[in-house]
Enzyme design. Structure first.
Site: not given
Ligand SMILES: Cc1cc2nc3c(=O)[nH]c(=O)nc-3n(C[C@H](O)[C@H](O)[C@H](O)COP(=O)(O)OP(=O)(O)OC[C@H]3O[C@@H](n4cnc5c(N)ncnc54)[C@H](O)[C@@H]3O)c2cc1C
Length: 265
Positions: A93, A109, A114, A118, A126, A130, A188, A204, A215
């Site tokens: 933290s 895009r 992707e 996060h 971004q 538009r 577009r 951060n 990634r």
């Molecule tokens: C190789 C790969 C393949 C993927 N394929 C797909 C796909 O097919 N379809 C698809 O939809 N997505 C896909 N994703 C995206 C993936 O599911 C995640 O949405 C994305 O990687 C964001 O990561 P994150 O969930 O760790 O979120 P981040 O926002 O990076 O959050 C970091 C961490 O904070 C915590 N956190 C964040 N928000 C919350 C919350 N609301 N509640 C509780 N804890 C939270 C979790 O511990 C999380 O891991 C893929 C990702 C990768 C790397």
């Protein structure tokens, strides 16, 4: 390659980072009676992010020196020992106090879609497709398509031609900005996902560590692996203690995987 097609590559620029306010730091040290620690700590610190994170962490237990908190009988003197222990224990933290801002240019895009998945610990601006009406349609050519690059560029030229044909059906000079925006957004829909665009992204250090890990993994898409490989290089270079546990592995496609010893701090 046709006349309009310029080869482009995704670019990563580090735009900004957290810095320490020296006067504030002096005042904090005075408040805690930590002047000796501050004098010694300065020799270890190479950047504001690591210094701020260490200061924030030490303020939790007043662990700037023996005796400041009667419960603390020993402290980790060096920044390296202190921050290594933070990572090892998963006390991530405090890494949220310091951020880095990157401009990702010539990215698709596909990449931005992707990236914005996060959510935690990010700020995003971004390019608006538009508001911004593209003149040329530029795309990065993924290595897998190099054997068919001629066909690839033909396809882009074909789309570009249709785009400009449709665009020419309207009298843009007579439109309000609002009307141009509506039409730009409508048009577009025929542009490819791969179109080169840009995004300014702040994370951060807790977030950046996580996104690099996710990634640059071989299972992730090649463009985001390429971009976050560059982010990893910058972070390992500029914040050596915060990224000391990352190791690099060369992959067959020329990208690099950066994996931390301590995952998801
Ligand atoms: C190789 C790969 C393949 C993927 N394929 C797909 C796909 O097919 N379809 C698809 O939809 N997505 C896909 N994703 C995206 C993936 O599911 C995640 O949405 C994305 O990687 C964001 O990561 P994150 O969930 O760790 O979120 P981040 O926002 O990076 O959050 C970091 C961490 O904070 C915590 N956190 C964040 N928000 C919350 C919350 N609301 N509640 C509780 N804890 C939270 C979790 O511990 C999380 O891991 C893929 C990702 C990768 C790397």
């Amino acid at each position: 390659m046709g006349t309009n097609m310029k080869p482009i590559e995704p670019l990563v620029i580090k735009l900004a980072e957290t810095r320490i306010d020296e006067e504030g730091l002096r005042q904090l040290a005075d408040f805690y009676g930590a002047q000796d620690w501050l004098r010694r700590a300065r020799q270890f610190q190479s950047n504001g992010a690591e210094f701020l994170i260490e200061v924030a962490g030490r303020s939790c237990y007043r662990s700037f020196g023996i005796g400041l908190n009667p419960n603390v009988t020993k402290i980790r003197e060096s920044s390296k020992d202190y921050l290594t222990n933070v990572l090892e224990k998963g006390d991530g933290s405090i890494l949220e106090h310091a951020t880095v801002t990157f401009a990702f240019l010539n990215v698709s895009r596909i990449f931005t879609h992707e990236l914005v998945r996060h959510r935690a610990g990010t700020a995003i601006s971004q390019e608006s497709l538009r508001y911004v009406r593209p003149r040329d349609i530029e795309l990065w050519l993924p290595g897998d398509l190099e054997p068919v690059s001629g066909k690839f560029h033909e396809a882009i030229q074909e789309i570009t031609k249709h785009y400009h044909d449709l665009e020419a059906q309207f009298n843009w000079d007579k439109m309000t900005f609002e009307q141009k925006k509506r039409l730009t957004s409508a048009l577009r829909r025929i542009l490819p996902d791969g179109i080169a665009t840009s995004i300014v992204w702040t994370g951060n250090h807790r977030t950046i560590r996580w996104v690099i890990e996710m990634r640059t993994d071989p299972s992730a898409e090649v463009e985001i692996r390429k971009v976050f490989g560059k982010v990893a290089e910058i972070c390992i270079r500029d914040y050596p203690l915060l990224y000391a546990d990352f190791t690099c592995k060369e992959l067959a496609d020329g990208t690099r995987q950066y994996a931390p010893k301590f995952s998801k701090v």
